[in-house]
Design an enzyme around this catalytic site. Structure first.
Site, mmCIF file in Angstrom:
data_model
loop_
_atom_site.group_PDB
_atom_site.id
_atom_site.type_symbol
_atom_site.label_atom_id
_atom_site.label_comp_id
_atom_site.label_asym_id
_atom_site.label_seq_id
_atom_site.Cartn_x
_atom_site.Cartn_y
_atom_site.Cartn_z
ATOM 1 N N TYR A 12 9.111 75.890 14.559
ATOM 2 C CA TYR A 12 8.833 77.216 15.147
ATOM 3 C C TYR A 12 9.381 77.341 16.573
ATOM 4 C CZ TYR A 12 5.672 80.792 17.170
ATOM 5 O OH TYR A 12 5.129 81.860 17.832
ATOM 6 N N ALA A 72 7.537 66.646 16.712
ATOM 7 C CA ALA A 72 6.213 66.011 16.779
ATOM 8 C C ALA A 72 5.347 66.594 15.683
ATOM 9 C CB ALA A 72 5.560 66.294 18.139
ATOM 10 N N PHE A 73 4.241 65.900 15.394
ATOM 11 C CA PHE A 73 3.177 66.524 14.613
ATOM 12 C C PHE A 73 2.253 67.202 15.624
ATOM 13 C CE2 PHE A 73 3.703 62.917 11.301
ATOM 14 C CZ PHE A 73 4.723 63.617 10.671
ATOM 15 N N TYR A 138 -4.192 64.134 18.805
ATOM 16 C CA TYR A 138 -2.974 64.897 19.103
ATOM 17 C C TYR A 138 -2.772 65.025 20.617
ATOM 18 C CZ TYR A 138 -0.147 69.046 20.021
ATOM 19 O OH TYR A 138 0.778 69.912 20.538
ATOM 20 N N LYS A 142 0.203 63.315 23.193
ATOM 21 C CA LYS A 142 1.075 64.110 24.075
ATOM 22 C C LYS A 142 0.906 63.666 25.531
ATOM 23 C CE LYS A 142 3.272 66.878 21.312
ATOM 24 N NZ LYS A 142 4.639 67.362 21.408
ATOM 25 N N VAL A 202 -13.830 81.620 10.638
ATOM 26 C CA VAL A 202 -13.967 81.459 12.079
ATOM 27 C C VAL A 202 -14.632 80.100 12.312
ATOM 28 C CG1 VAL A 202 -15.085 82.374 14.155
ATOM 29 C CG2 VAL A 202 -14.146 83.946 12.427
ATOM 30 N N ARG A 216 -8.725 81.108 23.695
ATOM 31 C CA ARG A 216 -7.411 80.516 23.894
ATOM 32 C C ARG A 216 -6.510 81.497 24.651
ATOM 33 N NH1 ARG A 216 -9.913 76.845 22.633
ATOM 34 N NH2 ARG A 216 -9.597 75.265 21.018
ATOM 35 N N ASP A 279 -11.694 70.609 18.806
ATOM 36 C CA ASP A 279 -11.426 71.881 19.487
ATOM 37 C C ASP A 279 -12.216 72.035 20.787
ATOM 38 O OD1 ASP A 279 -9.585 73.020 17.783
ATOM 39 O OD2 ASP A 279 -11.063 74.174 16.639
HETATM 40 N N1 LIG Z 1 2.800 75.902 18.458
HETATM 41 C C1 LIG Z 1 1.993 75.721 19.496
HETATM 42 O O1 LIG Z 1 1.086 76.510 19.759
HETATM 43 C C2 LIG Z 1 2.205 74.533 20.400
HETATM 44 C C3 LIG Z 1 1.406 74.429 21.537
HETATM 45 C C4 LIG Z 1 1.569 73.322 22.385
HETATM 46 C C5 LIG Z 1 2.555 72.396 22.126
HETATM 47 N N2 LIG Z 1 3.318 72.520 21.011
HETATM 48 C C6 LIG Z 1 4.344 71.499 20.785
HETATM 49 O O2 LIG Z 1 5.602 72.153 20.572
HETATM 50 C C7 LIG Z 1 6.390 71.423 19.644
HETATM 51 C C8 LIG Z 1 6.844 72.332 18.533
HETATM 52 O O3 LIG Z 1 5.708 72.879 17.871
HETATM 53 P P1 LIG Z 1 5.895 73.868 16.636
HETATM 54 O O4 LIG Z 1 4.711 74.741 16.578
HETATM 55 O O5 LIG Z 1 7.248 74.461 16.700
HETATM 56 O O6 LIG Z 1 5.795 72.826 15.427
HETATM 57 P P2 LIG Z 1 6.677 72.736 14.108
HETATM 58 O O7 LIG Z 1 5.926 71.837 13.193
HETATM 59 O O8 LIG Z 1 7.043 74.096 13.616
HETATM 60 O O9 LIG Z 1 8.007 72.022 14.623
HETATM 61 C C9 LIG Z 1 8.123 70.633 14.781
HETATM 62 C C10 LIG Z 1 9.472 70.227 14.215
HETATM 63 O O10 LIG Z 1 9.691 68.841 14.460
HETATM 64 C C11 LIG Z 1 10.165 68.218 13.261
HETATM 65 N N3 LIG Z 1 9.761 66.804 13.327
HETATM 66 C C12 LIG Z 1 8.495 66.295 13.376
HETATM 67 N N4 LIG Z 1 8.549 64.953 13.511
HETATM 68 C C13 LIG Z 1 9.865 64.609 13.563
HETATM 69 C C14 LIG Z 1 10.556 63.386 13.721
HETATM 70 N N5 LIG Z 1 9.904 62.234 13.852
HETATM 71 N N6 LIG Z 1 11.916 63.398 13.753
HETATM 72 C C15 LIG Z 1 12.595 64.563 13.622
HETATM 73 N N7 LIG Z 1 11.983 65.773 13.477
HETATM 74 C C16 LIG Z 1 10.627 65.784 13.449
HETATM 75 C C17 LIG Z 1 9.526 69.000 12.129
HETATM 76 O O11 LIG Z 1 10.214 68.897 10.909
HETATM 77 C C18 LIG Z 1 9.552 70.423 12.686
HETATM 78 O O12 LIG Z 1 10.749 71.092 12.373
HETATM 79 C C19 LIG Z 1 5.533 70.245 19.185
HETATM 80 O O13 LIG Z 1 5.900 69.118 19.927
HETATM 81 C C20 LIG Z 1 4.118 70.686 19.526
HETATM 82 O O14 LIG Z 1 3.285 69.581 19.787
HETATM 83 C C21 LIG Z 1 3.174 73.571 20.145
HETATM 84 O O1 LIG Z 2 -8.500 79.337 10.339
HETATM 85 C C1 LIG Z 2 -8.691 79.193 11.551
HETATM 86 C C2 LIG Z 2 -7.729 78.589 12.411
HETATM 87 C C3 LIG Z 2 -8.040 78.441 13.755
HETATM 88 N N1 LIG Z 2 -9.239 78.864 14.233
HETATM 89 C C4 LIG Z 2 -9.546 78.707 15.663
HETATM 90 O O2 LIG Z 2 -8.579 79.429 16.391
HETATM 91 C C5 LIG Z 2 -8.296 78.773 17.620
HETATM 92 C C6 LIG Z 2 -6.804 78.530 17.699
HETATM 93 O O3 LIG Z 2 -6.459 77.569 16.695
HETATM 94 P P1 LIG Z 2 -4.959 77.185 16.332
HETATM 95 O O4 LIG Z 2 -4.150 78.421 16.135
HETATM 96 O O5 LIG Z 2 -5.019 76.196 15.219
HETATM 97 O O6 LIG Z 2 -4.424 76.518 17.662
HETATM 98 P P2 LIG Z 2 -5.045 75.316 18.524
HETATM 99 O O7 LIG Z 2 -5.807 74.369 17.690
HETATM 100 O O8 LIG Z 2 -5.748 75.920 19.706
HETATM 101 O O9 LIG Z 2 -3.754 74.522 18.945
HETATM 102 C C7 LIG Z 2 -2.544 75.166 19.358
HETATM 103 O O10 LIG Z 2 -2.541 75.275 20.752
HETATM 104 C C8 LIG Z 2 -2.619 74.022 21.428
HETATM 105 C C9 LIG Z 2 -2.613 74.299 22.914
HETATM 106 O O11 LIG Z 2 -3.718 75.082 23.290
HETATM 107 C C10 LIG Z 2 -1.432 73.175 21.027
HETATM 108 O O12 LIG Z 2 -1.490 71.947 21.645
HETATM 109 C C11 LIG Z 2 -1.365 72.974 19.516
HETATM 110 O O13 LIG Z 2 -0.169 72.297 19.168
HETATM 111 C C12 LIG Z 2 -1.371 74.321 18.854
HETATM 112 O O14 LIG Z 2 -1.473 74.127 17.454
HETATM 113 C C13 LIG Z 2 -9.110 77.476 17.612
HETATM 114 O O15 LIG Z 2 -10.281 77.690 18.341
HETATM 115 C C14 LIG Z 2 -9.466 77.276 16.140
HETATM 116 O O16 LIG Z 2 -10.692 76.610 15.949
HETATM 117 C C15 LIG Z 2 -10.178 79.465 13.406
HETATM 118 O O17 LIG Z 2 -11.254 79.840 13.848
HETATM 119 N N2 LIG Z 2 -9.869 79.604 12.087
#
Ligand SMILES: NC(=O)c1ccc[n+]([C@@H]2O[C@H](COP(=O)([O-])OP(=O)(O)OC[C@H]3O[C@@H](n4cnc5c(N)ncnc54)[C@H](O)[C@@H]3O)[C@@H](O)[C@H]2O)c1
Ligand SMILES: O=c1ccn([C@@H]2O[C@H](COP(=O)(O)OP(=O)(O)O[C@H]3O[C@H](CO)[C@@H](O)[C@H](O)[C@H]3O)[C@@H](O)[C@H]2O)c(=O)[nH]1
Length: 321
Positions: A12, A72-73, A138, A142, A202, A216, A279
């Site tokens: 993403y 990352a995961f 997680y 990080k 929720v 958030r 959370d």
């Molecule tokens: N989405 C959020 O709200 C959020 C918030 C804070 C931080 N992040 C960080 O941002 C980054 C991207 O998040 P995202 O939401 O786009 O996640 P995402 O799962 O959509 O993207 C992660 C990508 O990394 C790839 N990947 C995972 N492990 C790998 C490996 N070992 N080698 C090569 N590719 C690998 C996956 O296939 C995927 O395409 C992550 O590091 C996540 O921790 C995301």
């Molecule tokens: O079905 C659902 C899914 C989520 N939530 C809540 O919605 C909020 C947001 O959840 P989610 O969208 O899963 O995001 P977070 O768990 O807050 O984590 C995101 O935001 C973090 C930073 O704040 C990043 O580190 C993570 O990678 C990213 O997934 C949280 O309070 C969840 O408990 C619900 O109540 N119901």
């Protein structure tokens, strides 16, 4: 024009940043193992290498000007259930990447860190000097990577930024949030609006917040992407810059659900479920450092606008676009 390696660029955030780099005239290679990403998410114009960051020694070559590291995961709840996978992928992968960058002489890195590094905040909005006590594996992985990068800057002159994203949302053109199965709040609520899911659960309504649900800070993915380009230019050898990226406004789960109802015009039934492990109750950013050091300010802070962009993306996907 610079040449960048984007790890996780089939995901993403990485795909949106890759699109921004290409639009700015840079050359982009995406390295992704497609574990949670999608080949078709890689923007047109980027080269694609299917592979793991753990094998970075094979993929990082001296001709890169820098690396943007997203691979990352990233699911809080999953990391509580499967911590070992998170340490192996997030920390193990980054160790290999840093070693490969060192031996190839690639000296610039922008890393996706997270608000989850702070854990339950001592006060809000959260600043970068606040205590870091992650409440999930997680967040711990990080934070560990942030420390690894700091050491690499001090010892070997790496120029690096750890960008601590709060909750990323919204879409940018063809690039949007797509996880399978989906676990993030906004896309899940939009699935209910689309009729592909019956109800939104929720997770907990007994938190110490005004309506009892978690709060958030939702940041538009395009605003976030712009910060990466600014960070790549702002970093200097030997310095590890740590910046929060958020809007500074908190919205509860219930407020998000209500916003989706307003934006989509669809009813969204909700049910209260148990709290999700890991959370924190409230995560809201102070982005003063990003403003000061990067000259960054979000230009799309409105939650309804963020949800509207995510809604357009969700409908286009449903229609098979
Ligand atoms: N989405 C959020 O709200 C959020 C918030 C804070 C931080 N992040 C960080 O941002 C980054 C991207 O998040 P995202 O939401 O786009 O996640 P995402 O799962 O959509 O993207 C992660 C990508 O990394 C790839 N990947 C995972 N492990 C790998 C490996 N070992 N080698 C090569 N590719 C690998 C996956 O296939 C995927 O395409 C992550 O590091 C996540 O921790 C995301
Ligand atoms: O079905 C659902 C899914 C989520 N939530 C809540 O919605 C909020 C947001 O959840 P989610 O969208 O899963 O995001 P977070 O768990 O807050 O984590 C995101 O935001 C973090 C930073 O704040 C990043 O580190 C993570 O990678 C990213 O997934 C949280 O309070 C969840 O408990 C619900 O109540 N119901």
């Amino acid at each position: 024009m610079s040449k960048y390696l984007v790890t996780g660029g089939a995901g993403y955030v990485g795909s949106v940043v890759a699109a921004h780099l290409l639009e700015a005239g840079h050359e982009v290679t995406v390295l992704d193992d497609l574990s949670t990403g999608f080949r078709e998410a890689v923007p047109e114009g980027a080269a694609f290498v299917e592979g793991r960051v753990q094998d970075a020694a094979r993929h990082v070559v001296p001709s890169y000007d820098g690396v943007l590291h997203f691979a990352a995961f990233s699911q809080v709840g999953e990391s509580v259930a499967q911590p070992g996978r998170y340490w192996e992928n997030n920390v193990g992968g980054t160790m290999a990447l840093l070693a490969a960058m060192r031996s190839a002489g690639v000296g610039r890195l922008v890393f996706s860190s997270t608000a989850a590094a702070y854990g339950e905040p001592v006060s809000t909005p959260i600043t970068e000097s606040d205590p870091t006590a992650p409440t999930s594996p997680y967040g711990a992985t990080k934070l560990a990577v942030d420390h690894m990068i700091g050491g690499e800057c001090a010892a070997h002159g790496l120029a690096a930024a750890s960008l601590r994203y709060f909750n990323v949302a919204g879409a940018y053109g063809d690039c949007g949030e797509r996880h399978d199965p989906e676990s993030h709040l906004i896309p899940l609520v939009l699935q209910v609006a689309l009729g592909t899911r019956e109800t939104i659960s929720v997770f907990g309504d007994d938190y110490p917040t005004p309506d009892g649900t978690c709060v958030r800070d939702y940041i538009h993915v395009a605003d976030l992407a712009e910060a990466h380009l600014l960070a790549m230019d702002a970093i200097t050898p030997g310095e590890h810059l740590i910046c929060n990226l958020g809007n500074g406004n908190g919205f509860s789960v219930r407020e998000v659900v209500e916003t989706v109802r307003k934006v989509t015009g669809h009813p969204v039934p909700e049910t209260v479920a148990a709290r999700r492990a890991g959370d924190p109750a409230v995560l809201v950013a102070s982005a003063a450092t990003a403003q000061e050091r990067l000259g960054w300010a979000p230009s799309r802070p409105d939650l309804a606008g963020i949800v509207a962009d995510a809604w357009d993306f969700a409908r286009a996907r449903r229609a098979g676009a």
